[in-house]
Design a protein around this motif. Sequence first.
Motif, short mmCIF file in Angstrom:
data_model
loop_
_atom_site.label_atom_id
_atom_site.label_comp_id
_atom_site.label_asym_id
_atom_site.label_seq_id
_atom_site.Cartn_x
_atom_site.Cartn_y
_atom_site.Cartn_z
N LEU A 166 0.83 -1.21 0.00
CA LEU A 166 0.00 0.00 0.00
C LEU A 166 0.86 1.26 0.00
O LEU A 166 0.59 2.20 -0.75
N CYS A 167 1.93 1.28 0.79
CA CYS A 167 2.84 2.44 0.80
C CYS A 167 3.53 2.59 -0.55
O CYS A 167 3.73 3.71 -1.03
N GLY A 168 3.89 1.49 -1.18
CA GLY A 168 4.51 1.55 -2.51
C GLY A 168 3.56 2.13 -3.54
O GLY A 168 3.97 2.94 -4.39
N ARG A 169 2.29 1.75 -3.48
CA ARG A 169 1.30 2.31 -4.41
C ARG A 169 1.11 3.80 -4.17
O ARG A 169 0.98 4.59 -5.11
N MET A 170 1.07 4.19 -2.90
CA MET A 170 0.92 5.61 -2.60
C MET A 170 2.13 6.39 -3.10
O MET A 170 1.99 7.50 -3.62
N GLU A 171 3.33 5.83 -2.97
CA GLU A 171 4.54 6.49 -3.45
C GLU A 171 4.50 6.64 -4.97
O GLU A 171 4.82 7.71 -5.50
N ARG A 172 4.08 5.58 -5.68
CA ARG A 172 3.98 5.68 -7.14
C ARG A 172 2.96 6.74 -7.54
O ARG A 172 3.17 7.49 -8.49
N ARG A 173 1.86 6.80 -6.84
CA ARG A 173 0.83 7.80 -7.15
C ARG A 173 1.37 9.20 -6.93
O ARG A 173 1.14 10.12 -7.73
N ARG A 174 2.13 9.38 -5.85
CA ARG A 174 2.73 10.69 -5.56
C ARG A 174 3.73 11.09 -6.65
O ARG A 174 3.77 12.24 -7.08
N ILE A 175 4.52 10.15 -7.11
CA ILE A 175 5.49 10.44 -8.18
C ILE A 175 4.77 10.78 -9.48
O ILE A 175 5.19 11.70 -10.20
N ASP A 176 3.68 10.06 -9.77
CA ASP A 176 2.90 10.38 -10.97
C ASP A 176 2.32 11.80 -10.88
O ASP A 176 2.31 12.54 -11.87
N GLN A 177 1.82 12.17 -9.70
CA GLN A 177 1.30 13.53 -9.52
C GLN A 177 2.41 14.56 -9.69
O GLN A 177 2.22 15.62 -10.29
#
Length: 194
Positions: A166-177
């Motif tokens: 879940l933290c990895g997905r949140m990190e990827r989403r933050r990088i995409d943003q």
Amino acid sequence: MAFRGPKVWLWRWRRNPLKRRADAVEAWVVLGAWVVTVLAGVLAGLAATQSVEHGLARERVEWRRVEARLTEKAPGTASKQSATSSGDRVWGKVRWIAPNGSSHTGQVRVHPGSAAGTAVSVWTDPQGRLVTRPATVSQAHLRASLIGCLVGVSAAAVPFVGGRVLCGRMERRRIDQWDTEWARFDPLWGRKTG
């Protein structure tokens, strides 16, 4: 090498004008994952330990040592060395009477060359079936502790891995943003004023 200043404890919960909502959400996800990991590991480990200890204690109470007799001569030749050594054993057919009076037969390890009618100690369950010797109290405690540790670690791995994913997905989403915002502002920095 980049300089990282002193480690700041609980930085995720401190007030900071640069802290984003995603940072606060990630902080709570990490905390929740750790709490669930510890609780799941400890509770599952304790439950498994108690279950195994209870089962082995029940075996010590219910299983009985019974005297059986060889029904035929055991294969091999008897020697003084094999009579004292427990490592040299062969399979021999034995007969015993269960506590309910029924007659049973089976195969157990005996000394080579033992004569028919030789007494052999065997362990049986309440139904009269052959079983292994029950674990002693110290053996049962060690076995239950090892199984409890394995179950605890296995149970703790599930929420731990889930939290990491879940933290990895949140990190990827933050990088995409971040990439999206950078693409929007990058052309503005390329213009010259003048």
